[in-house]
Scaffold this motif. Structure first.
Motif, PDB file in Angstrom:
ATOM      1  N   ILE A  76       0.856  -1.188   0.000  1.00 27.98           N
ATOM      2  CA  ILE A  76       0.000   0.000   0.000  1.00 27.98           C
ATOM      3  C   ILE A  76       0.889   1.234   0.000  1.00 27.98           C
ATOM      4  CG2 ILE A  76      -1.890  -1.161   1.219  1.00 27.98           C
ATOM      5  CD1 ILE A  76      -0.961   0.356   3.768  1.00 27.98           C
ATOM      6  N   THR A  77       0.294   2.386  -0.209  1.00 22.35           N
ATOM      7  CA  THR A  77       1.017   3.652  -0.109  1.00 22.35           C
ATOM      8  C   THR A  77       1.019   4.083   1.348  1.00 22.35           C
ATOM      9  OG1 THR A  77       0.283   4.265  -2.323  1.00 22.35           O
ATOM     10  CG2 THR A  77       1.152   6.028  -0.918  1.00 22.35           C
ATOM     11  N   SER A  78       2.180   4.382   1.894  1.00 25.92           N
ATOM     12  CA  SER A  78       2.293   4.714   3.312  1.00 25.92           C
ATOM     13  C   SER A  78       1.766   6.113   3.596  1.00 25.92           C
ATOM     14  CB  SER A  78       3.758   4.625   3.754  1.00 25.92           C
ATOM     15  OG  SER A  78       3.880   4.981   5.122  1.00 25.92           O
ATOM     16  N   SER A  79       1.033   6.245   4.691  1.00 22.74           N
ATOM     17  CA  SER A  79       0.610   7.565   5.167  1.00 22.74           C
ATOM     18  C   SER A  79       1.560   8.095   6.226  1.00 22.74           C
ATOM     19  CB  SER A  79      -0.815   7.489   5.738  1.00 22.74           C
ATOM     20  OG  SER A  79      -0.831   6.720   6.942  1.00 22.74           O
ATOM     21  N   VAL A  80       2.516   7.258   6.649  1.00 26.53           N
ATOM     22  CA  VAL A  80       3.522   7.686   7.628  1.00 26.53           C
ATOM     23  C   VAL A  80       4.571   8.525   6.898  1.00 26.53           C
ATOM     24  CG1 VAL A  80       5.269   6.912   9.285  1.00 26.53           C
ATOM     25  CG2 VAL A  80       3.140   5.606   8.992  1.00 26.53           C
ATOM     26  N   PRO A  81       4.884   9.721   7.370  1.00 26.96           N
ATOM     27  CA  PRO A  81       5.852  10.566   6.656  1.00 26.96           C
ATOM     28  C   PRO A  81       7.214   9.893   6.530  1.00 26.96           C
ATOM     29  CG  PRO A  81       4.653  11.843   8.301  1.00 26.96           C
ATOM     30  CD  PRO A  81       4.309  10.400   8.535  1.00 26.96           C
ATOM     31  N   ILE A  82       7.816  10.049   5.368  1.00 29.07           N
ATOM     32  CA  ILE A  82       9.143   9.502   5.139  1.00 29.07           C
ATOM     33  C   ILE A  82      10.176  10.310   5.913  1.00 29.07           C
ATOM     34  CG2 ILE A  82       9.552  10.937   3.081  1.00 29.07           C
ATOM     35  CD1 ILE A  82      11.040   8.554   1.841  1.00 29.07           C
ATOM     36  N   LYS A  83      11.257   9.673   6.293  1.00 26.10           N
ATOM     37  CA  LYS A  83      12.335  10.381   6.980  1.00 26.10           C
ATOM     38  C   LYS A  83      13.018  11.348   6.016  1.00 26.10           C
ATOM     39  CE  LYS A  83      14.123   6.428   8.457  1.00 26.10           C
ATOM     40  NZ  LYS A  83      14.959   5.410   9.155  1.00 26.10           N
ATOM     41  N   PRO A  84      13.469  12.512   6.499  1.00 21.62           N
ATOM     42  CA  PRO A  84      14.193  13.431   5.621  1.00 21.62           C
ATOM     43  C   PRO A  84      15.483  12.794   5.134  1.00 21.62           C
ATOM     44  CG  PRO A  84      14.327  14.159   7.905  1.00 21.62           C
ATOM     45  CD  PRO A  84      13.342  13.049   7.870  1.00 21.62           C
ATOM     46  N   PRO A  85      15.995  13.217   3.976  1.00 19.54           N
ATOM     47  CA  PRO A  85      17.167  12.570   3.378  1.00 19.54           C
ATOM     48  C   PRO A  85      18.361  12.423   4.307  1.00 19.54           C
ATOM     49  CG  PRO A  85      16.169  14.067   1.802  1.00 19.54           C
ATOM     50  CD  PRO A  85      15.438  14.257   3.101  1.00 19.54           C
ATOM     51  N   GLN A  86      18.612  13.404   5.178  1.00 16.96           N
ATOM     52  CA  GLN A  86      19.761  13.313   6.081  1.00 16.96           C
ATOM     53  C   GLN A  86      19.718  12.053   6.926  1.00 16.96           C
ATOM     54  OE1 GLN A  86      20.104  16.572   8.828  1.00 16.96           O
ATOM     55  NE2 GLN A  86      21.955  15.778   9.798  1.00 16.96           N
ATOM     56  N   PHE A  87      18.520  11.626   7.310  1.00 11.27           N
ATOM     57  CA  PHE A  87      18.370  10.441   8.156  1.00 11.27           C
ATOM     58  C   PHE A  87      18.023   9.196   7.342  1.00 11.27           C
ATOM     59  CE2 PHE A  87      17.325  14.130  10.817  1.00 11.27           C
ATOM     60  CZ  PHE A  87      18.336  13.999  11.761  1.00 11.27           C
ATOM     61  N   ALA A  88      17.351   9.374   6.209  1.00 13.41           N
ATOM     62  CA  ALA A  88      16.991   8.225   5.378  1.00 13.41           C
ATOM     63  C   ALA A  88      18.215   7.605   4.712  1.00 13.41           C
ATOM     64  CB  ALA A  88      15.974   8.635   4.318  1.00 13.41           C
ATOM     65  N   THR A  89      19.245   8.417   4.442  1.00 19.13           N
ATOM     66  CA  THR A  89      20.418   7.907   3.738  1.00 19.13           C
ATOM     67  C   THR A  89      21.439   7.262   4.664  1.00 19.13           C
ATOM     68  OG1 THR A  89      21.372  10.139   3.840  1.00 19.13           O
ATOM     69  CG2 THR A  89      20.216   9.529   1.815  1.00 19.13           C
ATOM     70  N   MET A  90      21.239   7.361   5.975  1.00 20.77           N
ATOM     71  CA  MET A  90      22.085   6.624   6.913  1.00 20.77           C
ATOM     72  C   MET A  90      21.257   5.523   7.557  1.00 20.77           C
ATOM     73  SD  MET A  90      22.560   8.701  10.515  1.00 20.77           S
ATOM     74  CE  MET A  90      22.688  10.379   9.936  1.00 20.77           C
ATOM     75  N   LYS A  91      21.899   4.414   7.866  1.00 25.16           N
ATOM     76  CA  LYS A  91      21.167   3.286   8.455  1.00 25.16           C
ATOM     77  C   LYS A  91      21.286   3.384   9.977  1.00 25.16           C
ATOM     78  CE  LYS A  91      20.367  -1.640   7.498  1.00 25.16           C
ATOM     79  NZ  LYS A  91      19.057  -1.472   6.875  1.00 25.16           N
ATOM     80  N   SER A  92      20.486   4.276  10.555  1.00 24.98           N
ATOM     81  CA  SER A  92      20.530   4.484  12.002  1.00 24.98           C
ATOM     82  C   SER A  92      19.494   3.601  12.680  1.00 24.98           C
ATOM     83  CB  SER A  92      20.263   5.955  12.339  1.00 24.98           C
ATOM     84  OG  SER A  92      18.878   6.245  12.239  1.00 24.98           O
ATOM     85  N   VAL A  93      19.550   3.561  14.011  1.00 25.84           N
ATOM     86  CA  VAL A  93      18.590   2.753  14.764  1.00 25.84           C
ATOM     87  C   VAL A  93      17.259   3.473  14.952  1.00 25.84           C
ATOM     88  CG1 VAL A  93      20.401   1.511  15.999  1.00 25.84           C
ATOM     89  CG2 VAL A  93      19.435   3.587  17.005  1.00 25.84           C
ATOM     90  N   ASN A  94      17.141   4.685  14.428  1.00 23.44           N
ATOM     91  CA  ASN A  94      15.888   5.433  14.538  1.00 23.44           C
ATOM     92  C   ASN A  94      14.890   4.904  13.508  1.00 23.44           C
ATOM     93  OD1 ASN A  94      16.536   7.750  16.522  1.00 23.44           O
ATOM     94  ND2 ASN A  94      18.292   7.709  15.130  1.00 23.44           N
ATOM     95  N   TYR A  95      14.218   3.832  13.855  1.00 25.07           N
ATOM     96  CA  TYR A  95      13.356   3.117  12.915  1.00 25.07           C
ATOM     97  C   TYR A  95      11.873   3.210  13.263  1.00 25.07           C
ATOM     98  CZ  TYR A  95      15.944   0.654   9.264  1.00 25.07           C
ATOM     99  OH  TYR A  95      16.625   0.332   8.118  1.00 25.07           O
ATOM    100  N   LEU A  96      11.483   4.158  14.110  1.00 25.14           N
ATOM    101  CA  LEU A  96      10.071   4.257  14.453  1.00 25.14           C
ATOM    102  C   LEU A  96       9.204   4.537  13.227  1.00 25.14           C
ATOM    103  CD1 LEU A  96       7.852   4.168  16.540  1.00 25.14           C
ATOM    104  CD2 LEU A  96       8.296   6.583  17.065  1.00 25.14           C
ATOM    105  N   PRO A  97       9.571   5.466  12.314  1.00 24.32           N
ATOM    106  CA  PRO A  97       8.749   5.625  11.106  1.00 24.32           C
ATOM    107  C   PRO A  97       8.648   4.334  10.295  1.00 24.32           C
ATOM    108  CG  PRO A  97      10.244   7.484  11.363  1.00 24.32           C
ATOM    109  CD  PRO A  97      10.672   6.451  12.360  1.00 24.32           C
ATOM    110  N   ASN A  98       9.753   3.583  10.222  1.00 19.75           N
ATOM    111  CA  ASN A  98       9.744   2.319   9.483  1.00 19.75           C
ATOM    112  C   ASN A  98       8.798   1.323  10.131  1.00 19.75           C
ATOM    113  OD1 ASN A  98      12.428   3.748   9.632  1.00 19.75           O
ATOM    114  ND2 ASN A  98      12.847   2.487   7.855  1.00 19.75           N
ATOM    115  N   VAL A  99       8.848   1.254  11.462  1.00 20.17           N
ATOM    116  CA  VAL A  99       7.982   0.331  12.203  1.00 20.17           C
ATOM    117  C   VAL A  99       6.512   0.691  11.993  1.00 20.17           C
ATOM    118  CG1 VAL A  99       7.299  -0.416  14.515  1.00 20.17           C
ATOM    119  CG2 VAL A  99       9.730  -0.242  13.926  1.00 20.17           C
ATOM    120  N   LEU A 100       6.186   1.979  12.129  1.00 18.00           N
ATOM    121  CA  LEU A 100       4.793   2.403  11.970  1.00 18.00           C
ATOM    122  C   LEU A 100       4.308   2.164  10.545  1.00 18.00           C
ATOM    123  CD1 LEU A 100       4.821   5.731  14.031  1.00 18.00           C
ATOM    124  CD2 LEU A 100       3.910   3.503  14.724  1.00 18.00           C
TER     125      LEU A 100
END
Length: 395
Positions: free
Chosen positions: A230-254
């Motif tokens: 489906i198309t996600s309604s959860v906002p995508i992370k801004p490029p600064q954070f989307a381009t690094m593989k950090s542990v901040n995965y709450l948007p991904n989880v939601l």
């Protein structure tokens, strides 16, 4: 307006043990709860719990409902805590087994899951100041270990995390951890964090950065059947954070949870211009009606190691005339939904066909031939690819 929640308790106190509501505690209750508010009658679901009453002003109090007294909470020795951890682990039954863990905090490898712990004051735990990556283990080899190592080093630099060891030492530690696990098919996940030290916002109080690694063996059967997204309604992370593989995965989880709640496998993110971006933990690609393989470029999303390997492998299809070309660039939702094939690509799914996006059936609604070829080619690459993508593990 007051809200009522319940916190679990191990055992109910006897009525004689409960003190009457008087003194400062009763005064706080009167201040926190409107005059006409009534506590619900205790039921089987709430008996033996503590009611936490919060007011709109933020005040809160505890209302005993047969709850455990603080004096009943045991003070454990270290050995007792370890015994309880081991007992808990024996009672947990999941599809993943953890075979070995390395921690630079205790400077070695453990194989007992109860000992696979991270300090609470590690800034990765309470501030999310950490990065991670994953390499697949196939037939006693680590797949694309060097490529994943390069990415985690880049991510650490972006997150301002110093390396606890040089790159080659980290590589040797990771290989040794897999060797100790005896795992020949599974995955190796590893983290670089700012390290333990305190609970402040800045990591300046952390003595040194930390490296953690764990070997995971998944018992789930491999599934390559077509899936719905489906198309996600959860906002995508801004490029600064989307381009690094950090542990901040709450948007991904939601985003993943949103998909599951709607009977789908994953939700697809769009970037701030409305172009197709990526899935919650995988890249996305399409085969157009013109037989062109299209993948969103990596300037605003994570640069997928598996995705880049797929692009290399797909060149064989171009040489054979089965693809007319390969393109990294923008793609609209309309173009994606009109494609003949759609696929998700990542170390977890490898290459998986998408047969429906929202209400739109992709292609003929079946797994596409290009997707199937790329899946088989990746699996073969993991088993017998060149030394540049396969690192042997000395068991």
């Amino acid at each position: 307006m007051a809200s009522l929640t319940f916190s679990p308790s191990r055992s109910a106190a006897k009525p004689a043990d409960r003190a009457p509501d008087s003194g400062p505690r009763a005064a706080l209750l009167k201040l926190s709860v409107p005059r006409d508010f009534k506590l619900p009658r205790a039921t089987a679901a709430t008996r033996g719990r503590t009611a936490i009453v919060r007011s709109c002003q933020g005040a809160q109090t505890l209302v005993d409902n047969g709850s455990q007294r603080a004096s009943d909470v045991p003070l454990l020795t270290f050995s007792e805590a370890v015994e309880r951890l081991q007992a808990k682990r024996r009672g947990w039954k999941g599809k993943q087994q953890y075979l070995a863990m390395y921690s630079s905090v205790f400077g070695g490898i453990v194989t007992d899951p109860a000992a696979m712990v991270i300090p609470m004051d590690d800034h990765m735990v309470h501030r999310g100041h950490g990065v991670f990556d994953t390499a697949a283990i196939m037939d006693g080899h680590l797949y694309e270990l060097d490529q994943h190592l390069d990415r985690i080093v880049r991510s650490a630099s972006m997150a301002k995390i110093s390396l606890p060891f040089d790159r080659e030492s980290i590589k040797r530690i990771l290989i040794r951890t897999v060797s100790a696990s005896k795992c020949r098919k599974g995955s190796l996940r590893y983290w670089l964090s700012a390290g333990p030290g305190d609970f402040q916002l800045s990591p300046s109080g952390c003595a040194e950065p930390a490296l953690y690694a764990i070997v995971i063996q998944d018992q789930s059967p491999f599934d390559s059947s077509g899936i719905k997204v489906i198309t996600s309604s959860v906002p995508i992370k801004p490029p600064q954070f989307a381009t690094m593989k950090s542990v901040n995965y709450l948007p991904n989880v939601l985003s993943k949870m949103e998909a599951e709640e709607n009977g789908a496998y994953a939700a697809i993110w769009l970037d701030n211009e409305g172009f197709i971006a990526e899935g919650p933990n995988m890249n996305v690609a399409f085969v157009t009606k013109e037989k062109e393989l299209v993948m969103p470029h990596f300037d605003k999303i994570l640069s997928g190691c598996t995705a880049k390997r797929v692009l290399t492998i797909a060149e064989a299809l171009v040489n054979e005339g089965k693809l007319q070309g390969i393109k990294l660039g923008n793609a609209t939702v309309e173009e994606g939904k009109a494609a003949e094939e759609m696929m998700l690509i990542g170390s977890g799914v490898l290459v998986r066909s998408v047969v429906q996006w929202d209400e739109q059936v992709i292609g003929n609604g079946k797994e596409g031939p290009v997707t199937q070829f790329l899946l088989n080619a990746i699996i073969e690459d993991m088993k017998s690819g060149p030394s540049t993508v396969r690192t042997p593990v000395p068991y």
